[in-house]
Design a protein around this motif. Structure first.
Motif, PDB file in Angstrom:
ATOM      1  N   ILE A 163       0.844  -1.198   0.000  1.00 39.73           N
ATOM      2  CA  ILE A 163       0.000   0.000   0.000  1.00 39.73           C
ATOM      3  C   ILE A 163       0.878   1.247   0.000  1.00 39.73           C
ATOM      4  O   ILE A 163       1.775   1.387   0.829  1.00 39.73           O
ATOM      5  CB  ILE A 163      -0.923   0.025   1.236  1.00 39.73           C
ATOM      6  CG1 ILE A 163      -1.888  -1.162   1.193  1.00 39.73           C
ATOM      7  CG2 ILE A 163      -1.699   1.332   1.311  1.00 39.73           C
ATOM      8  CD1 ILE A 163      -2.717  -1.316   2.461  1.00 39.73           C
ATOM      9  N   LEU A 164       0.603   2.154  -0.944  1.00 43.28           N
ATOM     10  CA  LEU A 164       1.320   3.428  -0.985  1.00 43.28           C
ATOM     11  C   LEU A 164       0.595   4.490  -0.166  1.00 43.28           C
ATOM     12  O   LEU A 164       1.196   5.201   0.633  1.00 43.28           O
ATOM     13  CB  LEU A 164       1.473   3.903  -2.441  1.00 43.28           C
ATOM     14  CG  LEU A 164       2.295   2.990  -3.351  1.00 43.28           C
ATOM     15  CD1 LEU A 164       2.229   3.482  -4.785  1.00 43.28           C
ATOM     16  CD2 LEU A 164       3.745   2.923  -2.877  1.00 43.28           C
ATOM     17  N   THR A 165      -0.716   4.608  -0.380  1.00 47.29           N
ATOM     18  CA  THR A 165      -1.520   5.560   0.386  1.00 47.29           C
ATOM     19  C   THR A 165      -2.904   4.969   0.607  1.00 47.29           C
ATOM     20  O   THR A 165      -3.357   4.105  -0.149  1.00 47.29           O
ATOM     21  CB  THR A 165      -1.692   6.922  -0.344  1.00 47.29           C
ATOM     22  OG1 THR A 165      -2.418   6.705  -1.558  1.00 47.29           O
ATOM     23  CG2 THR A 165      -0.360   7.576  -0.659  1.00 47.29           C
ATOM     24  N   VAL A 177     -13.330   3.883   0.903  1.00 47.47           N
ATOM     25  CA  VAL A 177     -11.904   3.719   1.195  1.00 47.47           C
ATOM     26  C   VAL A 177     -11.157   3.671  -0.131  1.00 47.47           C
ATOM     27  O   VAL A 177     -11.442   2.814  -0.980  1.00 47.47           O
ATOM     28  CB  VAL A 177     -11.640   2.433   2.003  1.00 47.47           C
ATOM     29  CG1 VAL A 177     -10.133   2.248   2.219  1.00 47.47           C
ATOM     30  CG2 VAL A 177     -12.356   2.489   3.338  1.00 47.47           C
ATOM     31  N   GLU A 178     -10.238   4.606  -0.312  1.00 46.38           N
ATOM     32  CA  GLU A 178      -9.457   4.662  -1.550  1.00 46.38           C
ATOM     33  C   GLU A 178      -8.020   4.271  -1.245  1.00 46.38           C
ATOM     34  O   GLU A 178      -7.382   4.855  -0.372  1.00 46.38           O
ATOM     35  CB  GLU A 178      -9.511   6.057  -2.159  1.00 46.38           C
ATOM     36  CG  GLU A 178      -8.858   6.131  -3.522  1.00 46.38           C
ATOM     37  CD  GLU A 178      -9.132   7.450  -4.228  1.00 46.38           C
ATOM     38  OE1 GLU A 178      -8.205   8.277  -4.291  1.00 46.38           O
ATOM     39  OE2 GLU A 178     -10.269   7.649  -4.699  1.00 46.38           O
ATOM     40  N   ILE A 179      -7.540   3.251  -1.955  1.00 49.05           N
ATOM     41  CA  ILE A 179      -6.207   2.715  -1.694  1.00 49.05           C
ATOM     42  C   ILE A 179      -5.366   2.773  -2.959  1.00 49.05           C
ATOM     43  O   ILE A 179      -5.820   2.371  -4.035  1.00 49.05           O
ATOM     44  CB  ILE A 179      -6.292   1.244  -1.222  1.00 49.05           C
ATOM     45  CG1 ILE A 179      -7.232   1.123  -0.014  1.00 49.05           C
ATOM     46  CG2 ILE A 179      -4.912   0.709  -0.865  1.00 49.05           C
ATOM     47  CD1 ILE A 179      -7.580  -0.299   0.348  1.00 49.05           C
ATOM     48  N   GLN A 180      -4.154   3.279  -2.825  1.00 45.38           N
ATOM     49  CA  GLN A 180      -3.193   3.269  -3.929  1.00 45.38           C
ATOM     50  C   GLN A 180      -2.177   2.173  -3.652  1.00 45.38           C
ATOM     51  O   GLN A 180      -1.505   2.178  -2.620  1.00 45.38           O
ATOM     52  CB  GLN A 180      -2.481   4.622  -4.055  1.00 45.38           C
ATOM     53  CG  GLN A 180      -1.459   4.708  -5.191  1.00 45.38           C
ATOM     54  CD  GLN A 180      -2.123   4.875  -6.550  1.00 45.38           C
ATOM     55  OE1 GLN A 180      -3.263   5.305  -6.641  1.00 45.38           O
ATOM     56  NE2 GLN A 180      -1.413   4.534  -7.607  1.00 45.38           N
ATOM     57  N   LEU A 181      -2.086   1.203  -4.551  1.00 48.19           N
ATOM     58  CA  LEU A 181      -1.169   0.071  -4.407  1.00 48.19           C
ATOM     59  C   LEU A 181      -0.056   0.168  -5.439  1.00 48.19           C
ATOM     60  O   LEU A 181      -0.258   0.685  -6.537  1.00 48.19           O
ATOM     61  CB  LEU A 181      -1.934  -1.242  -4.596  1.00 48.19           C
ATOM     62  CG  LEU A 181      -3.075  -1.474  -3.587  1.00 48.19           C
ATOM     63  CD1 LEU A 181      -4.111  -2.414  -4.166  1.00 48.19           C
ATOM     64  CD2 LEU A 181      -2.523  -2.033  -2.303  1.00 48.19           C
ATOM     65  N   SER A 182       1.111  -0.328  -5.102  1.00 52.51           N
ATOM     66  CA  SER A 182       2.240  -0.238  -6.032  1.00 52.51           C
ATOM     67  C   SER A 182       2.101  -1.206  -7.201  1.00 52.51           C
ATOM     68  O   SER A 182       2.632  -0.979  -8.277  1.00 52.51           O
ATOM     69  CB  SER A 182       3.551  -0.516  -5.289  1.00 52.51           C
ATOM     70  OG  SER A 182       3.532  -1.818  -4.712  1.00 52.51           O
ATOM     71  N   SER A 183       1.366  -2.309  -6.994  1.00 54.56           N
ATOM     72  CA  SER A 183       1.192  -3.316  -8.041  1.00 54.56           C
ATOM     73  C   SER A 183       0.252  -2.833  -9.140  1.00 54.56           C
ATOM     74  O   SER A 183      -0.717  -2.128  -8.878  1.00 54.56           O
ATOM     75  CB  SER A 183       0.625  -4.609  -7.429  1.00 54.56           C
ATOM     76  OG  SER A 183       0.267  -5.528  -8.447  1.00 54.56           O
ATOM     77  N   LYS A 184       0.546  -3.245 -10.368  1.00 50.55           N
ATOM     78  CA  LYS A 184      -0.327  -2.940 -11.501  1.00 50.55           C
ATOM     79  C   LYS A 184      -1.183  -4.141 -11.907  1.00 50.55           C
ATOM     80  O   LYS A 184      -1.778  -4.158 -12.978  1.00 50.55           O
ATOM     81  CB  LYS A 184       0.504  -2.448 -12.691  1.00 50.55           C
ATOM     82  CG  LYS A 184       1.142  -1.080 -12.449  1.00 50.55           C
ATOM     83  CD  LYS A 184       1.770  -0.531 -13.713  1.00 50.55           C
ATOM     84  CE  LYS A 184       2.336   0.865 -13.464  1.00 50.55           C
ATOM     85  NZ  LYS A 184       2.907   1.474 -14.681  1.00 50.55           N
TER      86      LYS A 184
END
Length: 208
Positions: A163-165, A177-184
């Motif tokens: 998780i980035l943010t 809930v908004e999640i930014q993940l490093s994986s594409k």
């Protein structure tokens, strides 16, 4: 905040202040006297100081007047400021309440930085992980109970997703809930969350 500052003194000629703004591509300048903040000059205050197009003065007379005009003649002297340890949202609130686009940052009486609308936009992009790339996921949580975020983050960690943010937006009909993940691996992420019983509103791949 921006800490590399371009400043002027009250005695700086208006033309010189304009040249500095053009050179550094900025729209306002803190005014310092004896290293103390005494005012602020902006493109707007300079524009207001210029003679009207309807003036009867000749070009020579206008230029003469402007050459005599210094920063002290047109600067804003009642300047709202903020401290470097204030919360970002305090700065945003202060700017919104006073309808201003800039806040000098004072540590005691020393000017250490300046915050503008663009600095706040940049901070928002950083907080949301906009430039990191990866996958942006929005979940709708109907029952917002204690431990919900802990369970979501554990699920992602168990699947080796970083998780980035993460941002929680509480609304009347549930929490987004908004999640930014490093994986594409967007499809895989959506499948993992859906199979675990979470309502995925949106899942998109983002690019840095």
């Amino acid at each position: 905040m921006t800490s590399e500052l371009v400043t002027v003194s009250p005695k700086t000629k208006i033309f010189d202040a304009v040249d500095l703004m053009k050179k550094y591509d900025i729209h306002r300048l803190p005014v310092l006297e004896n290293e103390q903040l005494v005012g602020l000059i902006t493109e707007g205050t300079i524009q207001e100081a210029l003679p009207s197009k309807a003036t009867s003065l000749s070009v020579h007379e206008v230029n003469y007047l402007l050459n005599k005009t210094v920063v002290a003649d047109v600067m804003i002297t009642e300047v709202k400021t903020i401290s470097p340890d204030a919360q970002l949202e305090d700065g945003i609130f202060l700017m919104r309440q006073n309808k201003i686009n800039v806040l000098p940052v004072l540590e005691g009486e020393k000017l250490v930085g300046i915050i503008t609308n663009n600095d706040i936009f940049d901070a928002f992009l950083k907080l949301t992980g906009y430039h990191e790339g990866g996958t942006r996921v929005q979940l709708k949580i109907i029952e917002d109970k204690k431990g919900v975020l802990a369970r979501v983050t554990k699920l992602l960690a168990d699947n080796e997703l970083s998780i980035l943010t993460i941002i929680a937006n509480h609304k009347n009909n549930g929490t987004i809930v908004e999640i930014q993940l490093s994986s594409k691996e967007t499809d895989r992420i959506k499948e993992i969350l859906t199979n675990a019983g979470y309502e995925v509103i949106r899942a998109v791949t983002t690019n840095p």
